[in-house]
Write an enzyme that holds these catalytic residues in place. Structure first.
Site: not given
Ligand SMILES: *[C@@H]1O[C@H](CO)[C@@H](O)[C@H](O)[C@H]1NC(C)=O
Ligand SMILES: *[C@@H]1O[C@H](CO)[C@@H](O)[C@H](O)[C@H]1NC(C)=O
Ligand SMILES: *[C@@H]1O[C@H](CO)[C@@H](O)[C@H](O)[C@H]1NC(C)=O
Ligand SMILES: *[C@@H]1O[C@H](CO)[C@@H](O)[C@H](O)[C@H]1NC(C)=O
Length: 516
Positions: A379, A505
């Site tokens: 992440e 997106t």
């Protein structure tokens, strides 16, 4: 896709803040070895992704639909997106490009039944726009265009546009501020808001969806509201909020339209503002020439000022974050969309230097995948040689980064950029990388009735499940994993810089303005 990262989460990616003990990373065989001969045919690869999509959908349909998300470990559900069926709406455009007619019709039978004027929880203008508006408008473009044969009920198709208008009408009070910059957090029951400030990505990732809605419906207000908000981002005030030309701060005051800081980068919270500058130009170069100019300024400044090579791996390129003109050598899985965005802009503008730089960024993000025990990237990560956690020295020396948050939340950005790299170059290496990533994600995140976010990419098996299947697993990860191996189609990105479709997106493709 962008996600909003809170200030607290950003602090957690500061070097050294999270120095948990980690397994010694197992370095996977580098690309190019052995497996290549076993790469299945493109038809087998696309079918494998479809199989995974159907497995995830079946779990969701059985245990969660029409709630927002499946909790695959416990066969439960959650409603983090206002209880309007986020996974179903997000899955629609992927089911369409994959030609999954039964799932398409289940979803479009459901969408007319949603009451977008009511919800038990606070509405995020941004998240709702990119997932729900994006999913419905993309479905409408496909089902009134090249994939019309997949819909059994034409009334349902018309309802996709009607429901998009309903949803935008329900949210439009967000823009009733002194400046026109909206609030992001909305309470439908009493029309109150979170009071701001709003973020760069949450403000600057609305215009593609709302403009498409205006162009399809004929109601110009949607475009006008979002273009007005965007105007403050294109002409940033005060001057100090733009440390380098085109690169701006993160927080904006909806009362004044002014920026409140000068920190940012291509990371969660700011990312898709930059993404949409070039995508608006792709959508309509006549109306959005100024957006393109701002994108060019931002990418030129990024190349000149934010380019960073880890001391232990000077061959790799990462993009740093900034606070004023001070660099922070940290980044995120979320930021890995940047390679793909540079490539798209380079193709469309005929500027090879942006394509080449994008391909360098793709290499860096690929490294974050192949260096971990699972073959999935973390992440958040850092590469400040003065802040390497002692137990990650081997990883840093070999691979040029260390992990600051090892979770994997079923995010798409690395595979998304592999997709653009493949479309631009035709180099099968990128298909191989996407296939490797898909295989390990398919194996590591598979649990119970679906696929779940995992806790630690640098532990064999992923370190445990969070019991949550994100809606963008359907919209994005599986769409890009599929499209990179799929046959030519008008919605595929064009190597020659000519496109008939542009992806929002959340990976929902929209028909470009004026394209037939
Ligand atoms: C088609 O969908 C509409 C709602 O969009 C519904 O009212 C109608 O009954 C459906 N028709 C059929 C034949 O299922
Ligand atoms: C156009 O959109 C605006 C903003 O949501 C809304 O207030 C208005 O009622 C719409 N106009 C029509 C004719 O639907
Ligand atoms: C990593 O490299 C540094 C600098 O060359 C060296 O001091 C350190 O011992 C290396 N760490 C490991 C685990 O090899
Ligand atoms: C994906 O995972 C499923 C479930 O574990 C498995 O049956 C399937 O073979 C996997 N796909 C590939 C291509 O390995």
């Amino acid at each position: 896709m962008t996600r909003v990262i809170s200030a607290i989460a950003l602090a957690a990616c500061l070097p050294g803040v999270l120095a948990l003990p980690r397994n010694t990373p197992k370095i996977l065989k580098s690309a190019g070895q052995q497996k290549r001969a076993d790469l299945p045919s493109p038809e087998e690869r696309t079918q494998a992704v479809i199989d995974t999509f159907r497995t995830a959908w079946a779990g969701y349909e059985e245990y969660a639909f029409p709630n927002d998300e499946l909790k695959p470990v416990t066969n439960g559900f959650s409603n983090s997106r206002n209880k309007w069926g986020a996974s179903a709406v997000d899955a629609l455009s992927t089911a369409l490009v994959m030609g999954q007619k039964d799932i398409v019709n289940t979803i479009i039978d459901y969408i007319p039944t949603i009451n977008y004027f009511e919800t038990p929880s606070e509405v995020s203008l941004f998240e709702t726009t990119i997932r729900y508006l994006g999913g419905m408008l993309s479905g409408y473009d496909f089902l009134t265009g090249p994939l019309a044969d997949l819909a059994d009920n034409k009334t349902n198709v018309e309802q996709l546009l009607k429901q998009s208008e309903n949803l935008a009408n329900a949210m439009s009070f967000a823009f009733e501020t002194e400046s026109g910059v909206p609030y992001n957090g909305l309470n439908f029951a009493d029309r109150s808001t979170d009071g701001g400030p709003n973020g760069l990505a949450t403000t600057g990732t609305l215009v593609l969806e709302w403009v498409r809605l205006s162009d399809l419906s004929g109601n110009k207000t949607y475009a006008e509201l979002t273009e007005k908000a965007e105007s403050y981002l294109l002409n940033p005030q005060p001057a100090s909020s733009e440390p380098w030309p085109g690169l701006v701060g993160t927080n904006i005051d909806p009362t004044t339209g002014k920026f409140l800081d000068a920190s940012g980068g291509w990371v969660g919270g700011t990312d898709s503002f930059y993404e949409y500058l070039i995508k608006m130009y792709v959508y309509d170069p006549e109306r959005y020439a100024q957006y393109k100019e701002r994108w060019v300024l931002a990418v030129d400044s990024t190349i000149e000022h934010l380019t960073s090579h880890p001391a232990s791996r000077p061959d790799l390129t990462f993009v740093a974050m900034y606070n004023g003109q001070n660099l922070r050598l940290i980044s995120q899985h979320l930021a890995c969309f940047d390679g793909g965005n540079f490539i798209l802009g380079g193709l469309v503008l005929g500027e090879q230097k942006y394509v080449d730089y994008g391909l360098e960024l793709v290499e860096g993000c690929h490294e974050t995948y192949i260096a971990t025990a699972t073959g999935i990237g973390p992440e958040t990560f850092g590469w400040n040689e003065k802040s390497v956690p002692s137990d990650q020295s081997t990883l840093f020396n070999k691979s040029g980064f260390y992990i600051t948050d090892g979770g994997y939340q079923l995010r798409p950005e690395v595979i998304e950029s592999f997709y653009y790299a493949y479309r631009a170059t035709g180099d099968v290496k990128y298909q191989e990388w996407a296939w490797d990533a898909f295989l390990t994600i398919n194996e590591t995140t598979r649990v119970g009735s679906g696929y779940s976010s995992i806790r630690d990419v640098n532990v064999e098996g992923g370190g445990g499940f969070t019991d949550f299947q994100e809606s963008f697993w359907f919209a994005e990860v599986l769409k890009y994993s599929y499209l990179i191996h799929a046959p030519e189609a008008e919605w595929q990105i064009g190597k020659d810089g000519k496109n008939a479709w542009v992806f929002n997106t959340e990976a929902h493709p929209f028909k470009i303005f004026g394209s037939k």
